[in-house]
Design a protein around this motif. Structure first.
Motif, PDB file in Angstrom:
ATOM      1  N   GLU A 133       0.631 -12.108  12.316  1.00  0.00           N
ATOM      2  CA  GLU A 133       0.342 -11.675  13.685  1.00  0.00           C
ATOM      3  C   GLU A 133       1.605 -11.756  14.549  1.00  0.00           C
ATOM      4  O   GLU A 133       2.272 -12.791  14.575  1.00  0.00           O
ATOM      5  N   THR A 165      -7.149  -9.574   3.805  1.00  0.00           N
ATOM      6  CA  THR A 165      -7.444  -9.056   5.135  1.00  0.00           C
ATOM      7  C   THR A 165      -6.361  -9.497   6.112  1.00  0.00           C
ATOM      8  O   THR A 165      -6.123 -10.694   6.275  1.00  0.00           O
ATOM      9  N   ALA A 166      -5.716  -8.515   6.746  1.00  0.00           N
ATOM     10  CA  ALA A 166      -4.658  -8.814   7.707  1.00  0.00           C
ATOM     11  C   ALA A 166      -5.254  -9.323   9.024  1.00  0.00           C
ATOM     12  O   ALA A 166      -6.472  -9.263   9.231  1.00  0.00           O
ATOM     13  N   SER A 186      -2.169 -16.138   9.311  1.00  0.00           N
ATOM     14  CA  SER A 186      -2.093 -14.696   9.062  1.00  0.00           C
ATOM     15  C   SER A 186      -0.852 -14.320   8.243  1.00  0.00           C
ATOM     16  O   SER A 186      -0.706 -13.175   7.828  1.00  0.00           O
ATOM     17  N   GLY A 232       0.798  -1.225   0.000  1.00  0.00           N
ATOM     18  CA  GLY A 232       0.000   0.000   0.000  1.00  0.00           C
ATOM     19  C   GLY A 232       0.830   1.274   0.000  1.00  0.00           C
ATOM     20  O   GLY A 232       0.293   2.351  -0.268  1.00  0.00           O
ATOM     21  N   ASN A 242      -5.415  -8.107  11.840  1.00  0.00           N
ATOM     22  CA  ASN A 242      -6.113  -7.090  12.629  1.00  0.00           C
ATOM     23  C   ASN A 242      -7.364  -6.562  11.924  1.00  0.00           C
ATOM     24  O   ASN A 242      -7.939  -5.559  12.337  1.00  0.00           O
ATOM     25  N   GLY A 243      -7.743  -7.218  10.827  1.00  0.00           N
ATOM     26  CA  GLY A 243      -8.952  -6.812  10.111  1.00  0.00           C
ATOM     27  C   GLY A 243      -8.707  -5.778   9.024  1.00  0.00           C
ATOM     28  O   GLY A 243      -9.612  -5.474   8.227  1.00  0.00           O
ATOM     29  N   GLN A 244      -7.489  -5.246   8.985  1.00  0.00           N
ATOM     30  CA  GLN A 244      -7.145  -4.220   7.993  1.00  0.00           C
ATOM     31  C   GLN A 244      -7.158  -4.808   6.583  1.00  0.00           C
ATOM     32  O   GLN A 244      -6.627  -5.898   6.348  1.00  0.00           O
ATOM     33  N   LYS A 245      -7.798  -4.071   5.636  1.00  0.00           N
ATOM     34  CA  LYS A 245      -7.789  -4.500   4.229  1.00  0.00           C
ATOM     35  C   LYS A 245      -6.484  -4.012   3.588  1.00  0.00           C
ATOM     36  O   LYS A 245      -6.099  -2.854   3.746  1.00  0.00           O
ATOM     37  N   VAL A 246      -5.812  -4.922   2.896  1.00  0.00           N
ATOM     38  CA  VAL A 246      -4.487  -4.632   2.350  1.00  0.00           C
ATOM     39  C   VAL A 246      -4.460  -4.955   0.853  1.00  0.00           C
ATOM     40  O   VAL A 246      -4.866  -6.058   0.461  1.00  0.00           O
ATOM     41  N   MET A 272       2.964  -9.838   6.934  1.00  0.00           N
ATOM     42  CA  MET A 272       2.084  -9.068   7.824  1.00  0.00           C
ATOM     43  C   MET A 272       1.499  -9.974   8.896  1.00  0.00           C
ATOM     44  O   MET A 272       0.432  -9.680   9.458  1.00  0.00           O
TER      45      MET A 272
END
Ligand code: AHN
Ligand code: ZN
Length: 350
Positions: free
Chosen positions: A200, A105-106, A214, A75, A108-112, A198
């Motif tokens: 965890e 989706t990482a 993850s 990103g 932590n829920g973040q879209k990447v 990315m």
């Protein structure tokens, strides 16, 4: 940018000298000692084009070039610029380049945003070999006491595998060029996976399957939907953290579980190529997961991981996921041992 092209003439001269020396060593059968030595250090006689020399300084420059973009965090502008540069290099080497873009989706829920880059030589050939590495870098330095929230250079973790793959890619047209009267050669794919790193951050659940899932989001994406439907290859080789000074490579346990025959082929080839001191034929269990894991489990392409085992930590290099993972830990001699071995394996395929 293309200063490397000027090395071709020197490369040819070095190769000619190498072949001369090889011929000399093969005809010198005057004493049993010489013959024994030749058996141990000269790769097996075989037909097909000779294996070109992997240039360690070129590979090192490719690592430094990546680091110069800045951390390749998915990103980020540096990530985009580095991806574009990888694609440009591959096209210059004569590859057909395919990109896979998606959103993952990482933990932590973040879209990447995700960008896998696939470079193919002889894309129509059914018989193929796959080489891969991840090209993204970790967005934080969770193993570092200092600045743990800042991204790392990833010279070794990310940079080294890509550097070796690019230097191999520079020679792949020589492998696939048609030779009069020769059977069609094998195809080669270099795959640059995104969003490997990315995962965890470690906690009490380390080693647990959910936290392992993850990692390796780009290779998970590709394995479940390869760039070519029904994609297959004879085998795969993953390069990860393969550039640190004095690195030694043991037979990584996940690779042994799914692809023991390929592991033995690679380690035997390393020994025959003069790198037996770097490739130790003993199994070590120290990798929780890596890109080869999902490729083995989902696509069932036997894929091995060449990844440093660092004796004092009983695992990864101490710079792992710290700011110590910078260009100062990279040694061209390590890149050479890995790159020349992998080229010898690929050039031996018929
Ligand atoms: C673990 O074993 C948890 N990760 C290895 C995958 C990795 C991260 N390779 C480089 N960075
Ligand atoms: Zn990592």
């Amino acid at each position: 940018m293309d200063h490397r092209m000027t090395r071709t003439t020197t490369g040819n001269r070095v190769r000619a000298l190498f072949i001369l020396l090889l011929a000399a060593s093969c005809t010198n059968t005057s004493g049993p000692d010489v013959e024994h030595d030749a058996e141990e250090h000269v790769p097996q006689q075989r037909s097909g084009p000779p294996t070109p020399l992997f240039d360690p300084d070129s590979a090192y420059a490719y690592v430094a070039d990546q680091v110069a973009f800045g951390p390749r965090v998915p990103g980020s502008p540096a990530h985009k610029a580095c991806g574009d540069w990888i694609v440009r290099r591959l096209r210059a080497f004569g590859a057909q380049v395919t990109e896979q873009q998606g959103v993952v989706t990482a933990f932590n829920g973040q879209k990447v945003p995700m960008r896998n880059i696939i470079a193919s030589w002889l894309p129509e050939a059914k018989q193929r070999v796959m080489l891969c590495a991840h090209w993204d870098t970790r967005p934080f330095a969770d193993k570092d006491k200092d600045r743990p929230n800042e991204p790392i250079d990833g010279a070794n973790d990310g940079g080294s595998g890509v550097g070796v793959l690019l230097e191999i890619g520079r020679h792949l047209n020589e492998l696939v060029a048609p030779v009069a009267g020769d059977a069609p050669g094998i195809g080669v794919d270099l795959i640059f996976f995104d969003v490997e790193d990315m995962g965890e951050p470690a906690n009490a659940m380390v080693g647990e399957r959910n936290s392992m899932d993850s990692w390796c989001l780009g290779s998970q994406y590709w394995s479940r939907g390869p760039h070519v439907p029904g994609y297959n290859a004879r085998f795969g080789i993953l390069l990860d953290m393969c550039g640190a000074r004095d690195a030694v490579f043991y037979q990584e346990a996940i690779s042994m579980r799914y692809a023991a025959g390929i592991v033995r082929k690679v380690w035997r080839t390393a020994d025959r190529s003069g790198y037996g001191d770097r490739f130790v034929p003993e199994t070590k269990y120290f990798v929780g997961t890596d890109d080869h894991d999902v490729i083995n489990r989902v696509l069932r392409i036997p894929t091995v991981d060449i990844i440093e085992f660092y004796e004092p930590t009983g695992g990864f290099h101490p710079s792992w996921h710290t700011h110590g993972d910078n260009i100062t830990i990279i040694d061209p001699a390590t890149l050479k041992a890995v790159g020349q071995t992998v080229m010898e394996v690929v050039w031996s395929e018929r």
